[in-house]
Design an enzyme around this catalytic site. Structure first.
Site, PDB file in Angstrom:
ATOM      1  N   ARG A  71       0.820  -1.219   0.000  1.00  0.00           N
ATOM      2  CA  ARG A  71       0.000   0.000   0.000  1.00  0.00           C
ATOM      3  C   ARG A  71       0.851   1.265   0.000  1.00  0.00           C
ATOM      4  O   ARG A  71       0.323   2.369  -0.182  1.00  0.00           O
ATOM      5  CB  ARG A  71      -0.913   0.011   1.227  1.00  0.00           C
ATOM      6  CG  ARG A  71      -1.903  -1.122   1.276  1.00  0.00           C
ATOM      7  CD  ARG A  71      -2.742  -1.038   2.523  1.00  0.00           C
ATOM      8  NE  ARG A  71      -3.652   0.095   2.475  1.00  0.00           N
ATOM      9  CZ  ARG A  71      -4.935   0.001   2.141  1.00  0.00           C
ATOM     10  NH1 ARG A  71      -5.459  -1.161   1.824  1.00  0.00           N
ATOM     11  NH2 ARG A  71      -5.705   1.069   2.128  1.00  0.00           N
ATOM     12  N   TRP A 108       2.772   6.097   1.516  1.00  0.00           N
ATOM     13  CA  TRP A 108       2.842   6.530   0.113  1.00  0.00           C
ATOM     14  C   TRP A 108       2.631   8.032   0.141  1.00  0.00           C
ATOM     15  O   TRP A 108       1.583   8.523   0.549  1.00  0.00           O
ATOM     16  CB  TRP A 108       1.760   5.850  -0.723  1.00  0.00           C
ATOM     17  CG  TRP A 108       1.842   6.153  -2.189  1.00  0.00           C
ATOM     18  CD1 TRP A 108       2.558   5.479  -3.126  1.00  0.00           C
ATOM     19  CD2 TRP A 108       1.164   7.212  -2.888  1.00  0.00           C
ATOM     20  NE1 TRP A 108       2.373   6.047  -4.368  1.00  0.00           N
ATOM     21  CE2 TRP A 108       1.523   7.116  -4.254  1.00  0.00           C
ATOM     22  CE3 TRP A 108       0.290   8.220  -2.503  1.00  0.00           C
ATOM     23  CZ2 TRP A 108       1.041   7.989  -5.217  1.00  0.00           C
ATOM     24  CZ3 TRP A 108      -0.190   9.104  -3.455  1.00  0.00           C
ATOM     25  CH2 TRP A 108       0.191   8.972  -4.796  1.00  0.00           C
ATOM     26  N   ASN A 165      -4.059   7.768   7.079  1.00  0.00           N
ATOM     27  CA  ASN A 165      -4.177   7.494   5.648  1.00  0.00           C
ATOM     28  C   ASN A 165      -5.273   8.407   5.122  1.00  0.00           C
ATOM     29  O   ASN A 165      -6.367   8.448   5.688  1.00  0.00           O
ATOM     30  CB  ASN A 165      -4.533   6.025   5.404  1.00  0.00           C
ATOM     31  CG  ASN A 165      -4.650   5.687   3.929  1.00  0.00           C
ATOM     32  OD1 ASN A 165      -4.165   6.422   3.068  1.00  0.00           O
ATOM     33  ND2 ASN A 165      -5.287   4.568   3.629  1.00  0.00           N
ATOM     34  N   GLY A 166      -5.015   9.123   4.045  1.00  0.00           N
ATOM     35  CA  GLY A 166      -5.999  10.034   3.485  1.00  0.00           C
ATOM     36  C   GLY A 166      -5.402  11.406   3.271  1.00  0.00           C
ATOM     37  O   GLY A 166      -4.186  11.605   3.345  1.00  0.00           O
ATOM     38  N   LYS A 210       1.073  -2.307 -18.116  1.00  0.00           N
ATOM     39  CA  LYS A 210       1.944  -3.177 -17.328  1.00  0.00           C
ATOM     40  C   LYS A 210       3.402  -2.813 -17.563  1.00  0.00           C
ATOM     41  O   LYS A 210       4.202  -2.763 -16.625  1.00  0.00           O
ATOM     42  CB  LYS A 210       1.710  -4.653 -17.685  1.00  0.00           C
ATOM     43  CG  LYS A 210       0.392  -5.215 -17.192  1.00  0.00           C
ATOM     44  CD  LYS A 210       0.352  -5.458 -15.709  1.00  0.00           C
ATOM     45  CE  LYS A 210      -0.377  -4.459 -14.899  1.00  0.00           C
ATOM     46  NZ  LYS A 210      -1.674  -4.019 -15.170  1.00  0.00           N
ATOM     47  N   GLU A 255       4.169   0.530 -15.834  1.00  0.00           N
ATOM     48  CA  GLU A 255       4.126   0.456 -14.370  1.00  0.00           C
ATOM     49  C   GLU A 255       5.399  -0.118 -13.771  1.00  0.00           C
ATOM     50  O   GLU A 255       5.892   0.381 -12.751  1.00  0.00           O
ATOM     51  CB  GLU A 255       2.945  -0.413 -13.924  1.00  0.00           C
ATOM     52  CG  GLU A 255       1.594   0.252 -14.039  1.00  0.00           C
ATOM     53  CD  GLU A 255       0.477  -0.673 -13.598  1.00  0.00           C
ATOM     54  OE1 GLU A 255      -0.412  -0.220 -12.867  1.00  0.00           O
ATOM     55  OE2 GLU A 255       0.484  -1.857 -13.991  1.00  0.00           O
ATOM     56  N   HIS A 314      -3.314   7.540 -37.723  1.00  0.00           N
ATOM     57  CA  HIS A 314      -3.749   8.873 -37.340  1.00  0.00           C
ATOM     58  C   HIS A 314      -2.840   9.487 -36.280  1.00  0.00           C
ATOM     59  O   HIS A 314      -3.302  10.235 -35.411  1.00  0.00           O
ATOM     60  CB  HIS A 314      -5.197   8.832 -36.854  1.00  0.00           C
ATOM     61  CG  HIS A 314      -6.152   8.338 -37.880  1.00  0.00           C
ATOM     62  ND1 HIS A 314      -6.625   9.125 -38.905  1.00  0.00           N
ATOM     63  CD2 HIS A 314      -6.703   7.111 -38.071  1.00  0.00           C
ATOM     64  CE1 HIS A 314      -7.437   8.428 -39.672  1.00  0.00           C
ATOM     65  NE2 HIS A 314      -7.505   7.186 -39.185  1.00  0.00           N
ATOM     66  N   LYS A 356      -0.782  -0.004  -4.178  1.00  0.00           N
ATOM     67  CA  LYS A 356      -1.779  -0.974  -4.628  1.00  0.00           C
ATOM     68  C   LYS A 356      -3.201  -0.431  -4.568  1.00  0.00           C
ATOM     69  O   LYS A 356      -3.959  -0.517  -5.520  1.00  0.00           O
ATOM     70  CB  LYS A 356      -1.670  -2.229  -3.757  1.00  0.00           C
ATOM     71  CG  LYS A 356      -2.601  -3.356  -4.186  1.00  0.00           C
ATOM     72  CD  LYS A 356      -2.175  -3.911  -5.527  1.00  0.00           C
ATOM     73  CE  LYS A 356      -3.046  -5.051  -5.972  1.00  0.00           C
ATOM     74  NZ  LYS A 356      -2.716  -5.466  -7.341  1.00  0.00           N
TER      75      LYS A 356
END
Length: 612
Positions: free
Chosen positions: A27, A73, A99-100, A489, A492, A508, A607
């Site tokens: 996380r 994070w 968290n937040g 993927k 990332e 195009h 995550k």
């Protein structure tokens, strides 16, 4: 997107906190820290991984049976020791993990500065710690939980918090709004976490906090109220989570393990839902709302990232087989538009965690418009599963790798079943075609195993292209979203810039990028678009691009035309995405390893995206 853990009981808290932080590190992994009540309030925090914190604290935190922990994070303030959690209030009375995002933190900070408060970090969390302390010190009779309630009444934003008070040495106060928190119930002990993974080894009984809940945890009891100080009834849930699923087993990385688990997780997703004779799909979670889905004039599918790609595949399925208009929306955009919705619409929200902030905001918006809301998620007890009218669990199991793999194929499996079931109920598909497609879906796991058994060939191809700076992914029809997912993927986990495009759109604009240095991955199994895709490949080759083609097993036509071939078993186009994505996942994995990247914890990502 951070991870919170907490413990109160008779055991030593530090090992439990560190173990929990390791389980939650997916996380966030910019920094980590713990706070312990041990006669005094002790705080330890460190920039880097949880292992860096563990080494830093070694021998310093052997005692203490109450504590909180955090793995971060970064939102406000760069990753650093000073910005790591827990944050301590200026006078040392409180330690908090959060968290937040506190949206009005700047104004609150200015107000506190007028009362003499100073700040050491760049975070919004330290503002909240000081706000709690400010209220606590205004009244000698003030309790820590009352101070938390007062502070949260002034806060605008999202939070999941756990708070320790130096003077109240037998208590943890936790609260939630928009950011998940779970309380685990033990015998004379309680556990706190952002999700159930750190709790599962200690208890299978949990309480999922709802928005504005405040819980006071003490060794001899547990009380639950809300920010308005109104008592809240307790609802105890049981969790069923295999501890082994949270370990890498014989694999070097969680991502590789989870790629290889896909045949099993797809089986688990349709187990008990597909009848053995392929004559029926049973989706008990939607039983009561299927009449509304049948009557819907429009289906709106909402998700973020990989879940959005799954929704794009569903758009093709629903429109082709159920003959219903479908729109697929980014949750982050949908919530800020003024979408036209009514009670005739069905909104399907997709989230692996069931806690994605933008998706939950879109859920509330859709409910306010009177639409029927359905959830597809992987986590039992998540906010999405509790707040939607009905839904389907994917049964993918715990996914630790930050780059989603098995969650994606499980989501596509569920969406395929819903589309086919709806088509059958509406009579827009023949019985023969219905049974044929159900059978095709049932055969996917075995075909997926065949791709994985041949994975070494993909590693060889990865060695040829791992030094690329850019990459282009092309697909058409059901496989256009697969091209998007393959490019995502690669971005990332390898940090190579990659773009996914509908192959017909290449002329195009993207064709300007093609030269001898550009790898172009083309998803080109045998389907109605095959000849068109061959023409697109010829256009790339004419400009000296390097083509890696995902083709149906036995395809001879492209062997001489492209640079590299990856074969997948023959399948119906409607279920081909479940196979075609696997080699793209493996190729991204091997390229990232060759570049020396951490595939489980790619930089700047987390995550579960529980903040805007």
């Amino acid at each position: 997107m951070c991870g919170i853990v907490g413990y109160i009981g008779d055991k030593k808290a530090f090992p439990i906190l560190i173990g929990g932080l390791k389980r939650l590190e997916y996380r966030g992994y910019d920094s980590a820290g713990v706070a312990l009540l041990n006669g005094s309030l002790e705080n330890y925090k460190k920039k880097g991984k949880v292992s860096d914190l563990e080494a830093f604290v070694a021998g310093k935190a052997d005692d203490g049976t109450i504590g909180i922990g955090h793995t971060r994070w970064a939102t406000h303030g760069e990753p650093s020791d000073k910005n790591a959690h827990p944050h301590v209030s200026m006078n040392g009375h409180f330690s908090i993990v959060h968290n937040g995002i506190i949206e009005n933190y700047a104004q609150l900070k200015r107000d506190l500065e007028t009362h003499g408060y100073t700040f050491e970090s760049d975070t919004d969390t330290e503002v909240l710690a000081n706000l709690i302390e400010y209220f606590y010190l205004q009244d000698n009779e003030m309790t820590s939980e009352a101070a938390v309630q007062l502070a949260l009444s002034k806060v605008v934003g999202a939070y999941g918090i756990a708070v320790l008070c130096k003077k109240e040495t037998e208590k943890i106060v936790v609260a939630r709004k928009g950011s998940p928190l779970v309380v685990g119930l033990g015998s004379g002990e309680y556990f706190i976490a952002s999700d159930a993974s750190p709790i599962a080894e200690y208890t299978n009984q949990v309480i999922y906090l709802n928005d504005e809940d405040i819980a006071i945890l003490q060794k001899d009891g547990f009380t639950l109220s809300n920010v308005q100080n109104t008592p809240v009834s307790l609802k105890i849930s049981n969790i069923d989570m295999e501890i082994g699923a949270m370990d890498k087993g014989d694999y070097d990385y969680f991502m590789l393990k989870e790629i290889h688990e896909q045949p099993k997780t797809i089986e688990e997703t349709f187990r008990g839902r597909l009848q053995n004779d392929y004559s029926e799909i049973v989706l008990g979670g939607l039983l009561n709302v299927f009449p509304k889905i049948e009557a819907a004039k429009r289906i709106v599918i909402i998700g973020c990232g990989t879940s959005w790609h799954a929704g794009l595949i569903a758009e093709y399925l629903f429109e082709e087989y159920a003959q219903v208009s479908v729109e697929v929306e980014y949750a982050s955009e949908f919530r800020y538009r003024k979408p036209v919705l009514s009670s005739d619409d069905v909104v399907i929200l997709i989230s692996q965690s069931g806690e994605t902030a933008d998706t939950l905001a879109a859920l509330e918006l859709a409910k306010s418009k009177g639409a029927t809301v359905i959830g597809i998620c992987n986590v039992v007890g998540s906010t999405l599963s509790r707040e939607t009218e009905a839904g389907v669990y994917t049964h993918a199991g715990v996914e630790i790798g930050v780059a989603s793999t098995k969650a994606f194929t499980a989501q596509v499996t569920v969406l395929t079943m819903i589309a086919l079931k709806l088509a059958k109920r509406k009579g827009t598909i023949s019985n023969d075609d219905y049974k044929m497609l159900v059978k095709e879906l049932a055969e996917i796991p075995e075909k997926g195993r065949a791709i994985l058994e041949d994975g070494e060939k993909i590693k060889v191809i990865a060695e040829k292209y791992h030094e690329a700076v850019n990459a282009l992914y092309l697909g058409r029809g059901y496989l256009f979203p697969v091209a998007l997912e393959g490019a995502l993927k690669l971005k990332e986990i390898s940090y190579i810039h990659a773009e996914g495009y509908a192959a017909g759109e290449m002329k195009h604009g993207p064709i300007a990028l093609v030269d001898s240095n550009l790898p172009v991955v083309v998803v080109a199994p045998q389907d109605d678009y095959y000849e068109k895709v061959v023409s697109n490949i010829q256009e790339v080759k004419a400009r000296k691009g390097n083509v890696i083609a995902i083709v149906t097993e036995g395809d001879k036509g492209l062997k001489e035309m492209v640079n590299d071939i990856i074969e997948i078993p023959k399948s119906h186009p409607a279920v081909a995405p479940l196979l075609a994505v696997i080699p793209l996942q493996l190729m991204a994995y091997h390229i990232a390893l060759l570049k020396g990247c951490n595939v489980d914890q790619p930089r700047n990502l987390a995550k579960s995206v529980t903040v805007e």
